[in-house]
Design a protein around this motif. Sequence first.
Motif, PDB file in Angstrom:
ATOM      1  N   ASP A  26     -12.978  -0.770   6.331  1.00  0.00           N
ATOM      2  CA  ASP A  26     -13.613   0.575   6.135  1.00  0.00           C
ATOM      3  C   ASP A  26     -12.671   1.307   4.667  1.00  0.00           C
ATOM      4  OD1 ASP A  26     -10.734   0.838   7.041  1.00  0.00           O
ATOM      5  OD2 ASP A  26     -10.926   2.114   8.667  1.00  0.00           O
ATOM      6  N   ALA A  27     -11.948   0.479   4.079  1.00  0.00           N
ATOM      7  CA  ALA A  27     -11.450   1.063   2.891  1.00  0.00           C
ATOM      8  C   ALA A  27     -12.402   0.648   1.663  1.00  0.00           C
ATOM      9  CB  ALA A  27     -10.027   0.313   2.733  1.00  0.00           C
ATOM     10  N   ALA A  28     -13.239  -0.090   1.891  1.00  0.00           N
ATOM     11  CA  ALA A  28     -14.181  -0.271   0.728  1.00  0.00           C
ATOM     12  C   ALA A  28     -15.041   0.713   0.085  1.00  0.00           C
ATOM     13  CB  ALA A  28     -15.191  -1.403   1.051  1.00  0.00           C
ATOM     14  N   GLY A  29     -15.550   1.718   0.848  1.00  0.00           N
ATOM     15  CA  GLY A  29     -16.264   2.756   0.237  1.00  0.00           C
ATOM     16  C   GLY A  29     -15.002   3.841  -0.581  1.00  0.00           C
ATOM     17  N   PRO A  30     -14.064   4.256   0.220  1.00  0.00           N
ATOM     18  CA  PRO A  30     -13.110   5.292  -0.493  1.00  0.00           C
ATOM     19  C   PRO A  30     -12.541   4.306  -1.637  1.00  0.00           C
ATOM     20  CG  PRO A  30     -12.820   5.233   1.595  1.00  0.00           C
ATOM     21  CD  PRO A  30     -13.948   4.211   1.568  1.00  0.00           C
ATOM     22  N   MET A  31     -12.157   3.271  -1.724  1.00  0.00           N
ATOM     23  CA  MET A  31     -11.527   2.311  -2.843  1.00  0.00           C
ATOM     24  C   MET A  31     -12.516   2.452  -3.992  1.00  0.00           C
ATOM     25  SD  MET A  31     -10.335  -1.567  -2.777  1.00  0.00           S
ATOM     26  CE  MET A  31     -12.047  -2.180  -2.326  1.00  0.00           C
ATOM     27  N   ALA A  40       0.828  -1.266  -0.030  1.00  0.00           N
ATOM     28  CA  ALA A  40       0.050   0.035   0.004  1.00  0.00           C
ATOM     29  C   ALA A  40       0.859   1.261   0.099  1.00  0.00           C
ATOM     30  CB  ALA A  40      -0.818  -0.170   1.361  1.00  0.00           C
ATOM     31  N   ALA A  41       2.021   1.386   0.778  1.00  0.00           N
ATOM     32  CA  ALA A  41       2.853   2.509   0.934  1.00  0.00           C
ATOM     33  C   ALA A  41       3.441   2.529  -0.482  1.00  0.00           C
ATOM     34  CB  ALA A  41       3.897   2.298   2.044  1.00  0.00           C
ATOM     35  N   ILE A  42       3.836   1.623  -1.121  1.00  0.00           N
ATOM     36  CA  ILE A  42       4.456   1.784  -2.368  1.00  0.00           C
ATOM     37  C   ILE A  42       3.746   2.241  -3.462  1.00  0.00           C
ATOM     38  CG2 ILE A  42       5.612   0.334  -4.475  1.00  0.00           C
ATOM     39  CD1 ILE A  42       6.890  -1.421  -2.247  1.00  0.00           C
ATOM     40  N   LEU A  43       2.218   1.746  -3.450  1.00  0.00           N
ATOM     41  CA  LEU A  43       1.454   2.064  -4.554  1.00  0.00           C
ATOM     42  C   LEU A  43       0.911   3.522  -4.160  1.00  0.00           C
ATOM     43  CD1 LEU A  43      -0.741  -1.020  -4.474  1.00  0.00           C
ATOM     44  CD2 LEU A  43       0.435   0.181  -6.456  1.00  0.00           C
ATOM     45  N   ALA A  44       0.938   3.947  -3.049  1.00  0.00           N
ATOM     46  CA  ALA A  44       0.471   5.670  -2.665  1.00  0.00           C
ATOM     47  C   ALA A  44       1.681   6.386  -3.372  1.00  0.00           C
ATOM     48  CB  ALA A  44       0.392   5.591  -1.241  1.00  0.00           C
ATOM     49  N   ARG A  67      -6.337   3.471   9.308  1.00  0.00           N
ATOM     50  CA  ARG A  67      -7.714   3.801   8.871  1.00  0.00           C
ATOM     51  C   ARG A  67      -7.352   5.470   8.572  1.00  0.00           C
ATOM     52  NH1 ARG A  67      -9.083   1.625  13.866  1.00  0.00           N
ATOM     53  NH2 ARG A  67     -10.566  -0.298  13.458  1.00  0.00           N
ATOM     54  N   LEU A  68      -6.338   6.019   9.177  1.00  0.00           N
ATOM     55  CA  LEU A  68      -5.925   7.433   8.601  1.00  0.00           C
ATOM     56  C   LEU A  68      -5.374   7.433   7.059  1.00  0.00           C
ATOM     57  CD1 LEU A  68      -6.090  10.405   9.881  1.00  0.00           C
ATOM     58  CD2 LEU A  68      -3.644   9.964  10.438  1.00  0.00           C
ATOM     59  N   ALA A  69      -4.594   6.351   6.955  1.00  0.00           N
ATOM     60  CA  ALA A  69      -4.121   6.191   5.626  1.00  0.00           C
ATOM     61  C   ALA A  69      -5.053   5.974   4.697  1.00  0.00           C
ATOM     62  CB  ALA A  69      -3.205   4.873   5.705  1.00  0.00           C
ATOM     63  N   VAL A  70      -6.218   5.167   4.821  1.00  0.00           N
ATOM     64  CA  VAL A  70      -7.207   5.193   3.994  1.00  0.00           C
ATOM     65  C   VAL A  70      -7.810   6.681   3.636  1.00  0.00           C
ATOM     66  CG1 VAL A  70      -9.593   4.546   3.825  1.00  0.00           C
ATOM     67  CG2 VAL A  70      -7.912   2.921   4.901  1.00  0.00           C
ATOM     68  N   GLY A 115      -6.282   3.530  -5.615  1.00  0.00           N
ATOM     69  CA  GLY A 115      -7.481   2.490  -5.494  1.00  0.00           C
ATOM     70  C   GLY A 115      -6.685   1.127  -5.054  1.00  0.00           C
ATOM     71  N   LEU A 116      -5.533   0.959  -5.781  1.00  0.00           N
ATOM     72  CA  LEU A 116      -4.971  -0.399  -5.658  1.00  0.00           C
ATOM     73  C   LEU A 116      -4.193  -0.455  -4.118  1.00  0.00           C
ATOM     74  CD1 LEU A 116      -3.159  -1.041  -8.967  1.00  0.00           C
ATOM     75  CD2 LEU A 116      -5.288  -2.207  -8.075  1.00  0.00           C
ATOM     76  N   ALA A 117      -3.901   0.865  -3.761  1.00  0.00           N
ATOM     77  CA  ALA A 117      -3.250   1.011  -2.562  1.00  0.00           C
ATOM     78  C   ALA A 117      -4.178   0.610  -1.434  1.00  0.00           C
ATOM     79  CB  ALA A 117      -2.682   2.351  -2.047  1.00  0.00           C
ATOM     80  N   LEU A 118      -5.384   1.304  -1.729  1.00  0.00           N
ATOM     81  CA  LEU A 118      -6.662   1.092  -0.756  1.00  0.00           C
ATOM     82  C   LEU A 118      -7.116  -0.248  -0.485  1.00  0.00           C
ATOM     83  CD1 LEU A 118      -8.957   4.338  -1.443  1.00  0.00           C
ATOM     84  CD2 LEU A 118      -7.333   3.820   0.509  1.00  0.00           C
ATOM     85  N   SER A 119      -6.870  -1.144  -1.814  1.00  0.00           N
ATOM     86  CA  SER A 119      -7.160  -2.325  -1.752  1.00  0.00           C
ATOM     87  C   SER A 119      -6.349  -3.352  -1.037  1.00  0.00           C
ATOM     88  CB  SER A 119      -7.267  -2.929  -2.983  1.00  0.00           C
ATOM     89  OG  SER A 119      -7.573  -4.415  -3.277  1.00  0.00           O
ATOM     90  N   ALA A 120      -4.996  -2.747  -1.340  1.00  0.00           N
ATOM     91  CA  ALA A 120      -3.652  -3.546  -0.349  1.00  0.00           C
ATOM     92  C   ALA A 120      -3.967  -3.323   0.798  1.00  0.00           C
ATOM     93  CB  ALA A 120      -2.354  -2.761  -0.852  1.00  0.00           C
ATOM     94  N   LEU A 121      -4.544  -2.204   1.724  1.00  0.00           N
ATOM     95  CA  LEU A 121      -4.873  -2.119   3.026  1.00  0.00           C
ATOM     96  C   LEU A 121      -5.739  -3.287   3.434  1.00  0.00           C
ATOM     97  CD1 LEU A 121      -4.952   1.690   3.471  1.00  0.00           C
ATOM     98  CD2 LEU A 121      -3.321   0.227   4.190  1.00  0.00           C
TER      99      LEU A 121
END
Length: 267
Positions: free
Chosen positions: A120-125, A13-17, A63-66, A110-116
């Motif tokens: 609670d990442a489903a909606g933002p993703m 997730a960090a790499i994708l962000a 969660r803050l990362a999301v 979006g892939l970073a959120l999916s990797a988390l």
Amino acid sequence: MSDAAALPDPRGAAILAGLGAALYWGGLTLGAGGAGVGADTAMGALYLAGALCAAARDDRLRRLAVAFIALAALWAVLAPLSAAVLAGDALPRLSGLRLWPEALSALAGGLALSALSQSDAAGPMDLVFGAALGIAILMALALLWPEAATVLTRSPLHLALTLIAASTMALLLRASLAGLTPRSRRMASGLIALLPLLGFAGTILGIMGALAALPDLFAGGTAGNDTAALGALLGGLSGAFETTLIGLVAAAAASLALTLIETARDG
């Protein structure tokens, strides 16, 4: 089916962000994307903050990362695309495929959120994937059907309807592959209900703008002034009914897709 997801991959997730910020800045360096928006540094800082929080072992920081990654990805899309719409420069950018940095940046986010892999990442993703899908659809339409792309980017409200419809499509696509959870069902229903409401809001605003031209039309004057006032009136009405049509068509298509997914699951 529960909302539980696979084990998170914080490093991925960090790499994708970080990749999301790099793709956006790389596009700006090459002269594509939303150059000149003036918010690029802040967007990159949000991506970086999201990457650092994603790599943490604390669930609260993840969660803050999301929130950070979703906001950065949506900012990277909405800021330059809205600026292009307001400046009347959206269609040339879309037809010239110059908005690819935004689409790729949102996809990486979006892939970073999916990797988390957090519930609670489903909606933002889905919103971020929808933003990337929306730009891809608009670029394809600008190349194959410019008139449709012009309508969908005529105003910020037209653009908002398009991106919300794309987010609904992204959510339903994910649900068709991974299963429809109660959470995604509620979110899909909410987005479907929002589409016609936004369309009606656009109708009201369009009619209000059209009525504002009536005093000039009834005031009389030269034939040229009357023609200009009548053109403004008809243009406002046209925009008003366009938003209603977009909202209703998108809601109907999404409702049908949701029904088919639910039927397949129950069967």
